[in-house]
Write an enzyme that holds these catalytic residues in place. Structure first.
Site, short mmCIF file in Angstrom:
data_model
loop_
_atom_site.label_atom_id
_atom_site.label_comp_id
_atom_site.label_asym_id
_atom_site.label_seq_id
_atom_site.Cartn_x
_atom_site.Cartn_y
_atom_site.Cartn_z
N CYS A 7 6.69 -8.37 2.75
CA CYS A 7 6.96 -6.63 2.86
C CYS A 7 7.42 -6.51 4.25
CB CYS A 7 5.86 -6.56 2.57
SG CYS A 7 4.99 -6.82 0.58
N ASP A 39 19.82 14.86 -10.38
CA ASP A 39 19.50 15.43 -11.73
C ASP A 39 17.88 14.91 -11.38
OD1 ASP A 39 20.50 12.77 -11.66
OD2 ASP A 39 21.84 13.45 -13.16
C1 BEZ Z 1 4.70 -10.99 1.61
O1 BEZ Z 1 4.95 -10.35 1.50
O2 BEZ Z 1 4.88 -12.06 1.84
C2 BEZ Z 1 4.14 -11.88 0.01
C3 BEZ Z 1 3.06 -10.57 -0.87
C4 BEZ Z 1 2.61 -10.82 -2.24
C5 BEZ Z 1 3.00 -12.35 -2.25
C6 BEZ Z 1 3.70 -13.10 -2.02
C7 BEZ Z 1 4.31 -12.90 -0.47
#
Ligand code: BEZ
Length: 218
Positions: free
Chosen positions: A44, A133
């Site tokens: 992330c 929209d």
């Molecule tokens: C990550 O963002 O690294 C991750 C998050 C949840 C499960 C596996 C990886």
């Protein structure tokens, strides 16, 4: 669950930039909502860093970006400092807090294979692209363990915006500047009106005249 063409559900939620009323926040813009399993996780962090680095590319196309992650606002605010440090970029867009998974459930975003320490399922990596929209134009769903490709997200924004205004579709592996396909719904007698750069018919064995290309419209 939201289907292509549906009005994207409106909702009110807390975020790293205060309360968000989603439709009001969207205004008349295109929007991308992309979800994340959790804060302070490696994949992330790389994704949000890439989103931060590409902020101007999306803004140039009139697209507002908003992220969502299962943790609370305080956690998001702390994590954003890591993202800024890692990306060496400013981080402009809000991150919605969804600690009770209310939105994750409503929008069909849970990944049953990945759970947090308390055993709650994490949010999958969804990408929802919403038109001015307020209707859902595209969705992509990846499991928590697979990072997305933000060049691909930008590419599909370009493709969606061309289709929305120029009566073309985009062929396999299309990239910005390449030839497009004339939509099957365009009648032959209307080609000159809609495609001043010309239309080329590609011959196929059946002899049917359905493969029509045109240079990418301006
Ligand atoms: C990550 O963002 O690294 C991750 C998050 C949840 C499960 C596996 C990886």
């Amino acid at each position: 669950m939201v289907n292509l063409g549906d009005v994207f559900p409106d909702f009110t939620a807390q975020s790293s930039k205060g309360e968000i009323k989603f439709h009001e926040w969207l205004g008349d813009s295109w929007g991308i909502l992309f979800s994340h399993p959790a804060d302070y996780t490696p994949v992330c962090t790389t994704e949000l860093s890439r989103a931060a680095a590409m902020q101007k590319d999306f803004a140039k196309r009139g697209v507002k970006m908003i992220a969502l992650s299962c943790d609370d606002v305080e956690s998001h605010i702390g994590w954003i400092e890591d993202i800024k440090d890692y990306s060496k970029c400013e981080f402009e867009h809000p991150i919605i807090a969804d600690p009770k998974r209310n939105l994750a459930v409503k929008l069909g975003m849970l990944d049953p294979d990945e759970k947090d320490a308390a055993g709650l399922p994490l949010t999958a990596r969804c990408v929802f692209i919403i038109g001015p929209d307020k209707r859902l134009k595209l969705s992509i769903l990846y499991p928590a363990t697979t990072g997305r490709n933000f060049d691909e997200i930008l590419r599909v924004v370009d493709a969606l915006q061309l289709t929305a205004t120029k009566k073309v579709a985009t062929p396999v592996d299309w990239k910005q500047g390449e030839a497009c396909m004339v939509l099957p719904s365009v009648k032959a007698e209307d080609e000159a009106k809609f495609f001043p750069k010309g239309v080329t018919y590609v011959e196929v064995k059946s002899g049917k005249k359905y493969m029509r290309t045109t240079p990418q419209p301006e």
